[in-house]
Enzyme design. Structure first.
Site, PDB file in Angstrom:
ATOM      1  N   HIS A 467       0.734  -1.212  -0.125  1.00 50.76           N
ATOM      2  CA  HIS A 467       0.123  -0.103   0.002  1.00 50.76           C
ATOM      3  C   HIS A 467       0.961   1.325  -0.126  1.00 50.76           C
ATOM      4  O   HIS A 467       0.745   2.012  -0.955  1.00 50.76           O
ATOM      5  CB  HIS A 467      -1.015   0.015   1.087  1.00 50.76           C
ATOM      6  CG  HIS A 467      -1.645   1.408   1.474  1.00 50.76           C
ATOM      7  ND1 HIS A 467      -2.946   1.170   1.152  1.00 50.76           N
ATOM      8  CD2 HIS A 467      -1.394   2.375   1.765  1.00 50.76           C
ATOM      9  CE1 HIS A 467      -3.685   2.370   1.331  1.00 50.76           C
ATOM     10  NE2 HIS A 467      -2.761   3.121   1.668  1.00 50.76           N
ATOM     11  N   GLU A 468       1.803   1.436   0.944  1.00 54.44           N
ATOM     12  CA  GLU A 468       2.630   2.553   1.072  1.00 54.44           C
ATOM     13  C   GLU A 468       3.510   2.668  -0.210  1.00 54.44           C
ATOM     14  O   GLU A 468       3.723   3.723  -0.869  1.00 54.44           O
ATOM     15  CB  GLU A 468       3.496   2.468   2.229  1.00 54.44           C
ATOM     16  CG  GLU A 468       2.463   2.266   3.771  1.00 54.44           C
ATOM     17  CD  GLU A 468       1.527   3.864   3.727  1.00 54.44           C
ATOM     18  OE1 GLU A 468       1.812   4.626   3.069  1.00 54.44           O
ATOM     19  OE2 GLU A 468       0.576   3.422   4.126  1.00 54.44           O
ATOM     20  N   HIS A 471       1.721   4.513  -2.891  1.00 47.52           N
ATOM     21  CA  HIS A 471       1.786   6.038  -2.690  1.00 47.52           C
ATOM     22  C   HIS A 471       3.177   6.422  -3.073  1.00 47.52           C
ATOM     23  O   HIS A 471       3.223   7.544  -3.914  1.00 47.52           O
ATOM     24  CB  HIS A 471       1.464   6.360  -1.261  1.00 47.52           C
ATOM     25  CG  HIS A 471       0.084   6.272  -0.691  1.00 47.52           C
ATOM     26  ND1 HIS A 471      -0.765   7.006  -1.388  1.00 47.52           N
ATOM     27  CD2 HIS A 471      -0.218   5.719   0.322  1.00 47.52           C
ATOM     28  CE1 HIS A 471      -1.993   6.766  -0.769  1.00 47.52           C
ATOM     29  NE2 HIS A 471      -1.623   5.976   0.284  1.00 47.52           N
ATOM     30  N   HIS A 474       3.557   6.707  -6.786  1.00 45.98           N
ATOM     31  CA  HIS A 474       2.929   7.800  -7.341  1.00 45.98           C
ATOM     32  C   HIS A 474       4.006   8.985  -7.413  1.00 45.98           C
ATOM     33  O   HIS A 474       3.835  10.156  -8.443  1.00 45.98           O
ATOM     34  CB  HIS A 474       1.663   8.234  -6.421  1.00 45.98           C
ATOM     35  CG  HIS A 474       0.511   8.808  -7.361  1.00 45.98           C
ATOM     36  ND1 HIS A 474      -0.608   9.126  -6.901  1.00 45.98           N
ATOM     37  CD2 HIS A 474       0.468   9.544  -8.659  1.00 45.98           C
ATOM     38  CE1 HIS A 474      -1.525   9.773  -7.722  1.00 45.98           C
ATOM     39  NE2 HIS A 474      -0.645  10.130  -8.802  1.00 45.98           N
TER      40      HIS A 474
HETATM   41 ZN    ZN Z   1      -3.062   5.151   1.812  1.00 43.24          ZN
END
Ligand code: ZN
Length: 684
Positions: A467-468, A471, A474
């Site tokens: 998940h991290e 980010h 991105h």
């Molecule tokens: Zn998040």
């Protein structure tokens, strides 16, 4: 003076930073930023990107990057002196940013640039950055005539104050309740560590017996495991009446504050010329209107409700037949669910954990990223803020060029803030020294290695890491160096979780899991049978869980989508009558503790959790169509979404990636909301 925080480019030497460097570095960067602001507003020439936006962005970047280091260090290697320095600096920084956003001279220059003939000749990215800046100025009240501007500022201050008080009340209300148990038999079912802690708490308070509280490490296990029904009922009542007129201390009742906050927000909307606060909240978001959000949630509710009813019916049957609970009360739900989960999907987290040693997981994650995006990940040892931290480079697989860098700080330790998060350290920028490559910090709180053995992770930890990383990618894979629209900058808030949630999906692909698991002792990959059980357990009671999120989302939006301030409790009750399938106690005062929308940033934005998950599921659907870890689809994700910054809207980027607007099918399928429910069947 030699201040390591004042590097002219790149990141400072972390080991040299001392708390006493913070104040002078901040003072200098603030002064430089103020000077830059004065220069650009005093400039006699007509405004251009080069004499307005660029120099201001440079100065703000320098300030942000320096403060980013300070706030990162304060989060991961804090000390009392560093925390003091941070807390002293923060209000200065906030005041400066608020001055910039309220500066009418600066606004006028931006508006002149927007309205001039030059504007249409600017690159698309600069046009978007200028439009975003103007939008934020307007939402900050800069356009208002003088008396209203003063009122607007006062509103902001009172809002911040009221939100902080709301939070304090919830915290105080959570801490002021305790429940003393005299006989250990009443604690039957509770894990031993919870019982031991309750004993310690009683002794600390000079009491005999066991002291139970509403803090999560005590409250949750009581609701899940305590056999004694009256014990669960007592704690449940205390929990759902926190910070209400029924709570322990009426001074901590949030009811009036809720009304006040809604009134302040409605007034803010009116000053800005919007019909209600819901409309204000949506201006910088992807969702187009309140109606669109409510239609989205309403449609979702219709589809999910039969599954929630099925979940509840199965739970009631189980509770009656196996636990002898004739009527399932609110304080039985977590308890019965836990027992049912154990019956249906018996496996322990500990058993799974042995299959996910750190190096195996990291190599698996890196392999996925390398395949998807045509990259090579390599360790690049450098000096950091703690010996456990590692530093890596992301290179283009073909050219070998460095694309970006990241720090991994994975283990929990003292003086490090809990949770997991990604922070940008440096953005992609054109600087005097050439192209500055992006750098991010990835911070988690996983168990550290013990006794020289490798660190082992739960599957949930692996999900968090992916998940991290989403980010991080991105920010790292952006091609757009223009300040304000690079990487995550300016990206719509309700779509920000798209890349992160998308990456999580790979942790549920058998090929990926097989390759990134290896038992710490035998090296064997995770058994397929165990993986299948984990997948089945993933959607346990998904209908009930989703319906609750939908209920919160509709409640939040209806509260904020009217000009007249409504009674929050009446709104919640009517939403529950329409949406909910579980019964709530008549004393339930959930809204009095709903910090997300009254103390956090989620006002008229709670729907974002579901909204972004629909996007990420649907985007992941293309990977599923292409067979999972697909290089072709990965390149497309990089080209159409991750690389674009916010130069175009999230919806446009999504459509470019998916060749159509978002659909709900994949989200429902991933959550097990598929097929026809037979209303007469209670057991599943
Ligand atoms: Zn998040």
């Amino acid at each position: 003076m030699n201040n390591p925080l004042l590097v002219s480019s790149g990141l400072p030497s972390f080991a040299d930073i001392r708390p006493e460097h913070v104040a002078p570095a901040l003072a200098q960067r603030l002064q430089e930023a103020r000077d830059a602001l004065e220069r650009v507003v005093a400039c006699g020439e007509s405004p251009t990107w080069e004499n307005l936006a660029a120099p201001l962005a440079d100065a703000l970047d320098q300030l942000d990057q320096m403060w980013g280091v300070v706030s990162h260090m304060n989060a991961v290697v804090s000390s009392p002196a560093l925390r003091d320095a941070y807390n002293t600096g923060l209000p200065l920084l906030t005041a400066f940013h608020s001055d910039v956003s309220q500066d009418a001279r600066l606004f006028a220059r931006y508006r002149a640039l927007r309205d001039g003939t030059l504007f249409v000749t600017l690159p698309e990215a600069q046009q978007k950055a200028i439009d975003n800046a103007l939008r934020d100025f307007r939402l900050g009240g800069v356009e208002l005539p003088e008396p209203q501007r003063v009122r607007f500022k006062a509103l902001q201050e009172e809002k911040a104050q009221s939100s902080a008080t709301f939070d304090d009340h919830v915290l105080d209300a959570t801490q002021e309740f305790s429940f003393l148990v005299a006989d250990e038999k009443e604690l039957a079912g509770l894990p031993a560590d919870v019982i031991a802690e309750a004993r310690v708490q009683a002794e600390k308070n000079k009491q005999q017996g066991w002291r139970l509280t509403l803090l999560a490490p005590c409250y949750r296990p009581v609701m899940q495991y305590a056999e004694q029904r009256s014990l669960r009922a007592a704690l449940h009542r205390a929990y759902v009446t926190r910070a209400s007129e029924l709570g322990v201390d009426p001074a901590h009742d949030n009811t009036a504050l809720i009304g006040r906050l809604l009134t302040l927000r409605a007034e803010e909307a009116e000053l800005l010329g919007y019909p209600h606060y819901g409309a204000v909240s949506l201006v910088p978001k992807m969702a187009g209107s309140v109606d669109e959000v409510l239609a989205f949630l309403g449609d979702l509710a219709k589809r999910v409700r039969p599954f929630a009813e099925r979940d509840l019916a199965a739970l009631k049957t189980f509770a009656r037949e196996t636990l002898g609970l004739e009527a399932l009360m609110p304080w039985d739900v977590a308890f019965a669910s836990e027992k049912m989960k154990q019956r249906d999907y018996a496996f322990s987290d500990q058993e799974v954990r042995a299959y996910f040693p750190e190096e195996k997981v990291l190599n698996g994650l890196f392999r996925v990223i390398e395949t998807l995006f045509g990259l090579a990940v390599g360790a690049a040892p450098t000096e950091t803020w703690h010996p456990d931290v590692r530093h890596f480079e992301l290179r283009d697989e073909t050219s070998g060029d460095v694309i970006g860098r990241f720090y991994l700080d994975l283990y929990a330790r003292e003086k490090k803030q809990g949770g997991a998060w990604m922070n940008g350290a440096l953005p992609l920028r054109v600087t005097r020294d050439g192209m500055q490559k992006p750098v991010v910090y990835l911070t988690c709180n996983f168990p550290a290695p013990v006794d020289g053995k490798p660190a082992i992770f739960a599957h949930d930890d692996v999900l968090t890491l992916f998940h991290e990383f989403g980010h991080g990618l991105h920010q790292l894979l952006t091609r757009e160096p223009t300040p304000g629209v690079s990487g995550l900058e300016g990206f719509e808030w309700d779509a920000v979780e798209l890349p992160s949630q998308l990456m999580e999906n790979f942790c549920w692909e058998w090929d990926v899991v097989e390759a990134m698991s290896g038992h710490v002792e035998t090296g064997e990959p995770l058994p397929r049978e165990l993986f299948d059980k984990m997948r089945a357990a993933r959607n346990f009671q998904a209908g009930l869980h989703l319906l609750r999120q939908i209920e919160f989302g509709i409640f939040d939006m209806r509260l904020h989508a009217t000009r007249l301030v409504p009674n929050a409790r009446a709104v919640l009750n009517s939403v529950r009558r329409e949406i909910a399938v579980v019964a709530y106690a008549d004393y339930d005062r959930f809204e009095n503790g709903f910090g997300h929308i009254f103390a956090g940033g989620y006002a008229a934005g709670y729907y974002s959790y579901l909204w972004a998950e629909v996007l990420s599921s649907d985007a992941y659907g293309l990977f599923e169509e292409e067979g999972g870890v697909s290089a072709k689809t990965g390149r497309r994700l990089r080209d159409e979404i991750l690389g674009c910054g916010s130069v175009r809207n999230a919806l446009q980027s999504f459509i470019a990636f998916r060749d159509r607007p978002p659909q709900m099918e994949a989200f429902l399928r991933h959550n097990g909301i598929i097929g026809v429910v037979d209303e007469t069947v209670n057991e599943v």
